[in-house]
Write a protein that holds these residues in place. Structure first.
Motif, PDB file in Angstrom:
ATOM      1  N   VAL A 252       0.734  -1.151   0.076  1.00 41.92           N
ATOM      2  CA  VAL A 252       0.088  -0.141   0.213  1.00 41.92           C
ATOM      3  C   VAL A 252       0.850   1.137  -0.004  1.00 41.92           C
ATOM      4  CG1 VAL A 252      -1.721   1.249   1.266  1.00 41.92           C
ATOM      5  CG2 VAL A 252      -2.181  -1.250   1.121  1.00 41.92           C
ATOM      6  N   ALA A 253       1.924   1.387   0.806  1.00 39.43           N
ATOM      7  CA  ALA A 253       2.745   2.492   0.941  1.00 39.43           C
ATOM      8  C   ALA A 253       3.594   2.836  -0.539  1.00 39.43           C
ATOM      9  CB  ALA A 253       3.669   2.275   2.183  1.00 39.43           C
ATOM     10  N   PHE A 254       4.071   1.662  -1.039  1.00 39.63           N
ATOM     11  CA  PHE A 254       4.961   1.821  -2.060  1.00 39.63           C
ATOM     12  C   PHE A 254       3.932   2.188  -3.328  1.00 39.63           C
ATOM     13  CE2 PHE A 254       8.577   1.332  -4.725  1.00 39.63           C
ATOM     14  CZ  PHE A 254       9.598   1.395  -4.127  1.00 39.63           C
ATOM     15  N   ALA A 255       2.908   1.372  -3.425  1.00 42.10           N
ATOM     16  CA  ALA A 255       1.940   1.601  -4.650  1.00 42.10           C
ATOM     17  C   ALA A 255       1.367   3.126  -4.742  1.00 42.10           C
ATOM     18  CB  ALA A 255       0.772   0.562  -4.694  1.00 42.10           C
ATOM     19  N   SER A 256       1.144   3.435  -3.381  1.00 49.08           N
ATOM     20  CA  SER A 256       0.474   4.803  -3.191  1.00 49.08           C
ATOM     21  C   SER A 256       1.813   5.845  -3.776  1.00 49.08           C
ATOM     22  CB  SER A 256       0.120   5.140  -1.991  1.00 49.08           C
ATOM     23  OG  SER A 256      -0.935   4.204  -1.488  1.00 49.08           O
TER      24      SER A 256
ATOM     25  N   LEU B 173       1.629  -0.287 -15.727  1.00 48.48           N
ATOM     26  CA  LEU B 173       1.270   0.611 -14.262  1.00 48.48           C
ATOM     27  C   LEU B 173       0.164   0.808 -13.815  1.00 48.48           C
ATOM     28  CD1 LEU B 173       3.645   3.734 -15.594  1.00 48.48           C
ATOM     29  CD2 LEU B 173       4.142   1.912 -14.114  1.00 48.48           C
ATOM     30  N   PRO B 174      -0.860   0.381 -14.672  1.00 51.90           N
ATOM     31  CA  PRO B 174      -2.320   0.682 -13.999  1.00 51.90           C
ATOM     32  C   PRO B 174      -2.215  -0.624 -12.758  1.00 51.90           C
ATOM     33  CG  PRO B 174      -2.690   1.026 -16.215  1.00 51.90           C
ATOM     34  CD  PRO B 174      -1.100   0.634 -16.019  1.00 51.90           C
ATOM     35  N   GLN B 175      -1.677  -1.665 -12.848  1.00 54.90           N
ATOM     36  CA  GLN B 175      -1.877  -2.777 -11.890  1.00 54.90           C
ATOM     37  C   GLN B 175      -1.539  -2.162 -10.571  1.00 54.90           C
ATOM     38  OE1 GLN B 175       0.259  -6.368 -13.510  1.00 54.90           O
ATOM     39  NE2 GLN B 175      -0.281  -5.361 -15.611  1.00 54.90           N
ATOM     40  N   LEU B 176      -0.898  -0.925 -10.398  1.00 60.42           N
ATOM     41  CA  LEU B 176      -0.727  -0.442  -9.260  1.00 60.42           C
ATOM     42  C   LEU B 176      -2.169  -0.283  -8.387  1.00 60.42           C
ATOM     43  CD1 LEU B 176       1.760   2.108  -9.844  1.00 60.42           C
ATOM     44  CD2 LEU B 176       2.118   0.220  -8.584  1.00 60.42           C
ATOM     45  N   PHE B 177      -3.161  -0.143  -9.225  1.00 53.67           N
ATOM     46  CA  PHE B 177      -4.602   0.079  -8.794  1.00 53.67           C
ATOM     47  C   PHE B 177      -4.993  -1.359  -8.395  1.00 53.67           C
ATOM     48  CE2 PHE B 177      -4.512   3.819 -11.530  1.00 53.67           C
ATOM     49  CZ  PHE B 177      -5.114   4.818 -10.453  1.00 53.67           C
ATOM     50  N   ASN B 178      -4.636  -2.408  -8.983  1.00 53.43           N
ATOM     51  CA  ASN B 178      -4.879  -3.641  -8.528  1.00 53.43           C
ATOM     52  C   ASN B 178      -4.294  -3.994  -7.298  1.00 53.43           C
ATOM     53  OD1 ASN B 178      -4.669  -4.544 -11.902  1.00 53.43           O
ATOM     54  ND2 ASN B 178      -6.585  -5.238 -10.550  1.00 53.43           N
ATOM     55  N   VAL B 179      -3.102  -3.476  -6.870  1.00 54.39           N
ATOM     56  CA  VAL B 179      -2.260  -3.917  -5.788  1.00 54.39           C
ATOM     57  C   VAL B 179      -3.029  -2.922  -4.568  1.00 54.39           C
ATOM     58  CG1 VAL B 179      -0.121  -3.145  -4.530  1.00 54.39           C
ATOM     59  CG2 VAL B 179      -0.132  -3.847  -6.866  1.00 54.39           C
ATOM     60  N   LEU B 180      -3.585  -1.596  -4.904  1.00 57.09           N
ATOM     61  CA  LEU B 180      -4.303  -1.064  -3.770  1.00 57.09           C
ATOM     62  C   LEU B 180      -5.609  -1.675  -3.330  1.00 57.09           C
ATOM     63  CD1 LEU B 180      -3.858   2.857  -4.694  1.00 57.09           C
ATOM     64  CD2 LEU B 180      -2.699   1.383  -2.853  1.00 57.09           C
ATOM     65  N   ARG B 181      -6.216  -2.354  -4.410  1.00 60.09           N
ATOM     66  CA  ARG B 181      -7.538  -3.072  -4.332  1.00 60.09           C
ATOM     67  C   ARG B 181      -7.251  -4.361  -3.679  1.00 60.09           C
ATOM     68  NH1 ARG B 181     -11.947  -2.312  -7.952  1.00 60.09           N
ATOM     69  NH2 ARG B 181     -12.063  -4.374  -8.118  1.00 60.09           N
ATOM     70  N   GLY B 182      -6.061  -4.765  -3.369  1.00 55.31           N
ATOM     71  CA  GLY B 182      -5.768  -6.012  -2.617  1.00 55.31           C
ATOM     72  C   GLY B 182      -5.749  -7.229  -3.551  1.00 55.31           C
TER      73      GLY B 182
END
Length: 455
Positions: free
Chosen positions: A270-274, A355-364
């Motif tokens: 969460v921290a790194f993806a944000s 890069l949009p997969q960062l949103f997948n990371v934030l979504r868990g």
């Protein structure tokens, strides 16, 4: 004992030498010599006690370099934390020289580690050459004569000298009973002629009647009896035990990450993806506009993938092709693939399309680091022909992974490439640490503009 004494002397000497250097050569008034001696002896005792408590002075601890280094480093931290804590409790912090303690802490570990390693490796060589005897034992084994030589050799490399051997036959009840009695009689005679410390029994654990007969006969020996597990039982007993108050159970499969490790990894994600989204948002906005201008909408491409425990989710990517395949058959991108747009080639080569997969990371749904998720059609295909393929789903899939930074990404036309990818993914799952994740993220950043396996 020899290694523990050496660690004690090294730890004590480091504190004494640091005190001497700090006070004598830097012109600082030295404390009372007895206080320094008391402090150095305390540090040596604490260090040896910590290392011994962690089992690093056992044969297995000496043979395991990684465990040895980890124990020494944490032990050195423990020593100084304990000294400061004791000083605080006894209200004597003012009598301790903070300068000499800081110097000892800084230079002590670089001195202690090489010294410990040199001595440990000398002990290893002696153990490997079967020249170091830590204890003696009498050996009982059930099986074909000759197999005992391998057992004796392996025990010798653990510092255990075998002073007698008895082979027990198990053809039928009568012969087995006679064989057991003869073996125990030989062991008793050997014990009277020259004492040994234990009896080691090697046999398959499914031979319950024979084991009970052996234990009944050997009860006359005033020695501990150790029943060594066969290969299958050893695998079961390797797991940590669970005590229910009724029976004991052994963990036959460990969770890839403990609850604490999962929380730590999630906080890291969460921290790194944000931070990455905040930093890269202008670039992502420009890319989205460029895609819309070149080939129209949609800007994002959604494809179904399998995630943690096989749960399906939609992965986000910048659209880089003229098609949006998401069915039962999906063709991987190849060199000079006509489906890839001109802008798409740049996006895929630079990995910007991911890069949009960062949103997948934030979504868990994903993690920054983990096994790369494949299209469902490819999952179904490879799971049938590659053993342990499904084990990749024991953790969340990642935006990048150990396989990717080791050259196994992009098209997998040959089966061996996918097998290697799975092999690296499984190694990552077993070896996870925050440090490893940071290494993979950093290496991925360095490779982003130089990866030629992506089309």
């Amino acid at each position: 004992m020899f290694l523990a004494t050496a660690d004690f002397l090294l730890g004590e000497t480091v504190l004494l030498a640091s005190n001497e250097v700090y006070h004598r050569h830097l012109g600082v008034n030295p404390p009372d010599i007895w206080e320094t001696i008391y402090l150095s002896v305390t540090a040596g005792i604490l260090l040896v006690a910590f290392i011994a408590a962690r089992g690093a002075y056992t044969v297995s601890g000496i043979l395991d370099d990684h465990r040895m280094i980890k124990t020494l480093s944490t032990g050195w931290l423990f020593v100084f934390f304990s000294i400061l804590w004791l000083a605080f409790l006894t209200k004597t912090t003012s009598t301790f020289s903070r300068g000499s303690l800081t110097l000892a802490f800084a230079v002590g570990f670089p001195i202690l580690l090489p010294g410990h390693i040199v001595l440990a490796r000398a002990l290893k060589r002696l153990l490997t050459a079967e020249k170091l005897v830590l204890r003696t034992a009498y050996l009982f084994y059930v099986g074909v004569p000759g197999i005992e030589q391998g057992i004796i050799s392996k025990l010798g490399q653990q510092g255990i000298a075998v002073c007698g051997v008895s082979n027990i036959e198990n053809r039928d009840g009568t012969i087995a009973a006679l064989s057991v009695r003869a073996a125990v009689a030989a062991a008793q005679a050997a014990f009277r002629n020259g004492q040994y410390e234990a009896v080691y029994l090697f046999c398959s654990w499914d031979q319950q009647t024979l084991i009970e007969r052996i234990l009944d006969e050997t009860s006359r020996l005033p020695l501990p009896i150790y029943l060594f597990a066969d290969a299958y039982t050893d695998k079961i007993l390797a797991g940590s035990p669970l005590h229910t108050g009724w029976q004991r159970a052994f963990e036959v499969q460990r969770a890839p990450l403990t609850p604490g490790e999962r929380l730590l990894k999630r906080l890291f994600d969460v921290a790194f993806a944000s931070l990455l989204l905040l930093f890269l948002f202008p670039l992502m906005a420009i890319v989205a506009c460029a895609i819309a201008i070149e080939s129209g909408r949609p800007v994002l491409f959604l494809q179904t993938r399998r995630g943690f425990c096989g749960k399906r989710f939609n992965i986000y990517k910048f659209r880089s092709m003229t098609v949006q395949e998401n069915g039962a058959e999906i063709r991987q991108a190849q060199r000079n693939d006509g489906r890839v747009t001109r802008l798409g080639r740049v996006l895929r080569r630079s990995n910007i399309d991911e890069l949009p997969q960062l949103f997948n990371v934030l979504r868990g749904e994903m993690s920054l680091v983990g096994p790369r998720p494949h299209a469902v059609a490819h999952d179904d295909s490879y799971s049938k022909i590659i053993a342990n393929y499904a084990y990749r789903h024991r953790v969340k899939p990642g935006l990048t992974g150990w396989a990717q930074i080791n050259g196994f990404r992009g098209e997998t036309r040959e089966l061996w490439r996918m097998e290697k990818r799975v092999e690296h993914d499984l190694w990552y799952i077993k070896s996870w640490s925050v440090r490893l994740d940071l290494k993979i993220v950093w290496t991925t950043a360095l490779l982003m503009l130089s990866d030629h396996d992506v089309y």
